[in-house]
Structures are given as C-alpha cells and as structure tokens.
Write a protein that holds these residues in place. Sequence first.
Motif, PDB file in Angstrom:
ATOM      1  N   ARG A 120       0.893  -1.153  -0.097  1.00 37.24           N
ATOM      2  CA  ARG A 120       0.173  -0.095   0.000  1.00 37.24           C
ATOM      3  C   ARG A 120       0.763   1.308  -0.006  1.00 37.24           C
ATOM      4  NH1 ARG A 120      -2.400  -0.228   4.995  1.00 37.24           N
ATOM      5  NH2 ARG A 120      -1.057  -1.644   5.397  1.00 37.24           N
ATOM      6  N   PHE A 121       2.243   1.119  -0.547  1.00 35.81           N
ATOM      7  CA  PHE A 121       3.283   2.176  -0.225  1.00 35.81           C
ATOM      8  C   PHE A 121       3.958   2.370  -1.261  1.00 35.81           C
ATOM      9  CE2 PHE A 121       2.097   1.095   4.123  1.00 35.81           C
ATOM     10  CZ  PHE A 121       1.846   2.189   4.788  1.00 35.81           C
ATOM     11  N   SER A 122       4.236   3.387  -1.755  1.00 32.55           N
ATOM     12  CA  SER A 122       5.601   3.495  -2.592  1.00 32.55           C
ATOM     13  C   SER A 122       6.937   3.807  -1.597  1.00 32.55           C
ATOM     14  CB  SER A 122       5.683   4.882  -3.634  1.00 32.55           C
ATOM     15  OG  SER A 122       5.460   5.946  -2.981  1.00 32.55           O
ATOM     16  N   VAL A 123       7.843   3.392  -2.122  1.00 37.66           N
ATOM     17  CA  VAL A 123       9.008   3.181  -1.102  1.00 37.66           C
ATOM     18  C   VAL A 123      10.139   3.739  -1.951  1.00 37.66           C
ATOM     19  CG1 VAL A 123       9.757   0.599  -1.891  1.00 37.66           C
ATOM     20  CG2 VAL A 123      10.658   1.962   0.224  1.00 37.66           C
ATOM     21  N   TYR A 124      11.091   4.546  -1.361  1.00 37.78           N
ATOM     22  CA  TYR A 124      12.158   5.228  -2.132  1.00 37.78           C
ATOM     23  C   TYR A 124      13.297   4.269  -2.090  1.00 37.78           C
ATOM     24  CZ  TYR A 124       9.692   9.684  -1.499  1.00 37.78           C
ATOM     25  OH  TYR A 124       8.657  10.650  -1.712  1.00 37.78           O
ATOM     26  N   LEU A 125      13.776   4.153  -3.311  1.00 32.41           N
ATOM     27  CA  LEU A 125      14.918   3.121  -3.658  1.00 32.41           C
ATOM     28  C   LEU A 125      16.309   3.830  -3.716  1.00 32.41           C
ATOM     29  CD1 LEU A 125      13.507   0.562  -6.253  1.00 32.41           C
ATOM     30  CD2 LEU A 125      13.328   0.631  -3.783  1.00 32.41           C
ATOM     31  N   ASP A 126      16.292   5.150  -4.281  1.00 29.51           N
ATOM     32  CA  ASP A 126      17.298   5.905  -4.242  1.00 29.51           C
ATOM     33  C   ASP A 126      16.891   7.343  -4.081  1.00 29.51           C
ATOM     34  OD1 ASP A 126      19.991   6.712  -4.779  1.00 29.51           O
ATOM     35  OD2 ASP A 126      20.098   6.029  -6.857  1.00 29.51           O
ATOM     36  N   VAL A 127      17.848   8.101  -3.645  1.00 34.46           N
ATOM     37  CA  VAL A 127      17.469   9.586  -3.358  1.00 34.46           C
ATOM     38  C   VAL A 127      18.748  10.392  -3.613  1.00 34.46           C
ATOM     39  CG1 VAL A 127      16.828  11.335  -1.911  1.00 34.46           C
ATOM     40  CG2 VAL A 127      15.769   9.026  -1.704  1.00 34.46           C
ATOM     41  N   ILE A 128      18.642  11.352  -4.501  1.00 37.22           N
ATOM     42  CA  ILE A 128      19.607  12.565  -4.557  1.00 37.22           C
ATOM     43  C   ILE A 128      19.180  13.862  -4.008  1.00 37.22           C
ATOM     44  CG2 ILE A 128      21.646  13.750  -6.062  1.00 37.22           C
ATOM     45  CD1 ILE A 128      21.991  10.768  -5.794  1.00 37.22           C
ATOM     46  N   GLU A 129      19.531  14.278  -2.891  1.00 43.03           N
ATOM     47  CA  GLU A 129      18.938  15.497  -2.270  1.00 43.03           C
ATOM     48  C   GLU A 129      19.299  16.797  -2.997  1.00 43.03           C
ATOM     49  OE1 GLU A 129      18.775  16.015   1.897  1.00 43.03           O
ATOM     50  OE2 GLU A 129      17.714  14.185   2.402  1.00 43.03           O
ATOM     51  N   SER A 130      18.346  17.735  -3.013  1.00 46.52           N
ATOM     52  CA  SER A 130      18.904  19.050  -3.459  1.00 46.52           C
ATOM     53  C   SER A 130      19.910  19.436  -2.593  1.00 46.52           C
ATOM     54  CB  SER A 130      17.504  20.015  -3.509  1.00 46.52           C
ATOM     55  OG  SER A 130      17.951  21.442  -3.788  1.00 46.52           O
ATOM     56  N   THR A 131      20.728  20.353  -3.146  1.00 43.98           N
ATOM     57  CA  THR A 131      21.857  21.195  -2.245  1.00 43.98           C
ATOM     58  C   THR A 131      21.389  22.352  -2.092  1.00 43.98           C
ATOM     59  OG1 THR A 131      22.584  22.003  -4.401  1.00 43.98           O
ATOM     60  CG2 THR A 131      23.688  20.235  -3.673  1.00 43.98           C
ATOM     61  N   SER A 132      20.076  22.752  -1.939  1.00 45.45           N
ATOM     62  CA  SER A 132      19.458  24.003  -1.577  1.00 45.45           C
ATOM     63  C   SER A 132      19.128  23.884   0.073  1.00 45.45           C
ATOM     64  CB  SER A 132      18.242  24.263  -2.249  1.00 45.45           C
ATOM     65  OG  SER A 132      17.474  25.323  -1.527  1.00 45.45           O
ATOM     66  N   PRO A 133      19.404  24.804   0.848  1.00 42.68           N
ATOM     67  CA  PRO A 133      19.336  24.918   2.061  1.00 42.68           C
ATOM     68  C   PRO A 133      17.857  24.462   2.394  1.00 42.68           C
ATOM     69  CG  PRO A 133      20.611  26.881   1.593  1.00 42.68           C
ATOM     70  CD  PRO A 133      19.986  26.112   0.188  1.00 42.68           C
ATOM     71  N   ILE A 134      16.786  24.741   1.644  1.00 42.70           N
ATOM     72  CA  ILE A 134      15.340  24.638   1.848  1.00 42.70           C
ATOM     73  C   ILE A 134      15.108  23.477   0.806  1.00 42.70           C
ATOM     74  CG2 ILE A 134      13.031  25.668   1.722  1.00 42.70           C
ATOM     75  CD1 ILE A 134      14.260  28.335   2.462  1.00 42.70           C
ATOM     76  N   ARG A 135      14.919  22.391   0.935  1.00 41.26           N
ATOM     77  CA  ARG A 135      14.628  21.226   0.167  1.00 41.26           C
ATOM     78  C   ARG A 135      13.820  20.263   0.743  1.00 41.26           C
ATOM     79  NH1 ARG A 135      19.757  20.802   2.590  1.00 41.26           N
ATOM     80  NH2 ARG A 135      20.200  18.921   3.506  1.00 41.26           N
ATOM     81  N   TYR A 136      13.504  19.258  -0.096  1.00 39.99           N
ATOM     82  CA  TYR A 136      12.898  17.969   0.500  1.00 39.99           C
ATOM     83  C   TYR A 136      13.569  17.226   0.936  1.00 39.99           C
ATOM     84  CZ  TYR A 136       9.892  13.664   0.343  1.00 39.99           C
ATOM     85  OH  TYR A 136       9.118  12.617   0.706  1.00 39.99           O
ATOM     86  N   ALA A 137      13.698  16.915   2.117  1.00 37.80           N
ATOM     87  CA  ALA A 137      14.777  15.875   2.690  1.00 37.80           C
ATOM     88  C   ALA A 137      14.166  14.519   2.976  1.00 37.80           C
ATOM     89  CB  ALA A 137      14.947  16.347   4.151  1.00 37.80           C
ATOM     90  N   ALA A 138      14.635  13.683   1.977  1.00 33.91           N
ATOM     91  CA  ALA A 138      14.287  12.457   1.755  1.00 33.91           C
ATOM     92  C   ALA A 138      15.367  11.262   1.884  1.00 33.91           C
ATOM     93  CB  ALA A 138      13.600  12.131   0.255  1.00 33.91           C
TER      94      ALA A 138
END
Length: 256
Positions: free
Chosen positions: A107-125
């Motif tokens: 019932r979920f989607s799961v994150y397999l790989d993440v490259i976070e933004s370098t911006s100080p304000i970003r989506y942290a995953a």
Amino acid sequence: MAVKQIQNALDLIEYFARLKKPASLAEIQHHFGWPRSSAYNILNTLVERGYMYEPARRGGYYPTPRLASVSESIVSADPLNERLSALLEKLAAETGETAIVAAPAGRFSVYLDVIESTSPIRYAAHVGMRIPIHAGASGRALLSLYTPTERANLLSKITFEPYGTNALMNAEDVEAVLAASQKRGWYQSIREYSADLAAIAIPVVADERRFAIVVAGPQFRLEDKCADVAETMQRLTEEAGIIGASATMEQLAATS
C-alpha cells in the motif's frame, strides 16, 4: 502482518547506524525496552551469523562489515541501479531539486534511491522512506502502471486520511486524478501529503519492473514549474534508454 522478531533485528541495525559506536546488552535493552532474554537472543543470533561482534571484552556489540558486504553484493549485481542513479544525478543537477526513484511496496511507494537538492530549503528524503501509494506523485505514477483490477483491489485496502490540505479521500477521486494525469503524461501532488511540498513524477518500466521517477521540493519553487520539470524528466528518462511516460499503455503492459 509485520513479524516482530524481524522488526526488532532491523530496528537494532538502524540503532547502530545512528549510534555509530558499540553498545552493551544493557544499553540495548534499556533503549528498546526489550526483555533481557529477547535482547540477548537477537544479538547472539546476529553474532552467530557473522553480522555482529564484540570489539573488546565487555565493550559491547557492533555490526561487522558483513552487512555492508552483502548489501553491496546485492546492489552491484543489478546494472539497472547504476542507470537509475545516473538519471537521478542529472535530474537533480538540472532541476535543482531532490530526485528520487520509487517502487511499489504493497500500500506504499518506497524510495529506492535519493539525490537530495543542495539548496538549504529542500525536500529531505531518504532511501527506504515510504509514502501511502495514493497520497503522493510517486504512488500515483506507479498506480498508472497497474491494471484496473490490480488498482481496484489495492485501493479497496487503503484507509484514506487527510494527510495534507489537498489530500484525496476516496478511490473515485484517485481514479479521476490518474485519468487526467495520464492524458498529460505526468503526475503531481501539491500539499496533498506534506505541507508546502510539491512533487512531479513519471512512470517508467525497466527490466520488467515498475518504477516512478520523482522530482520534489518546496511548493513555492515548484508549483509554477511542474510542466517544465516534467518535460525535463521525460527527456532525461528517454535519453537514459528507459521506457517512460511517452510509451503507450500497451507497451507498458507488455513489459510489466
């Protein structure tokens, strides 16, 4: 239904990932509130399998490199991981936002790989993060790759909750959003799961597996650029040689 013993073993591994130093049986028992016998049995099992050792006498327990070795062996054996990681690197660089590969997990989607933004304000995953499959862009892109029967069966098991101000609250609304999104070739969520978050996703099929490629970030940066970001995602996905949202549903069905 979750298996308690497996949950405890995984919780213990994640505990060491945060602690980054050996811990004694008493410290582990106190942290988790486990009975002493349960804590000892989990540790002893991991010691016997070579995943845990005692660095010094009475010095506590710590994971061995075997865990990393096994994980690396699994990841490196799949060349698709390199292709998807390279795609995320390009996406993060061109969009300036967090780029994600997601896959279905019940019932979920799961994150397999993440490259976070370098911006100080970003989506942290982070890798392993799970989102209710109906509630975000990643899950909706994945749901578009399900047959109508598969999707109906899954949505019937979901408890709809008001995660965000724009949350979808029933299966009919999910289907309507999927139909509209499929026509334009990309999926989005804006304040539907997390406050002030926007995300764009496209469904892809690679090596007979269903994935979603996602770009996510603050609403104030992304909301007015969703179409442009989606175009970038589709272009880079096609350049990577992966079947993306531009493929017909017949092609997707044939490879899923």
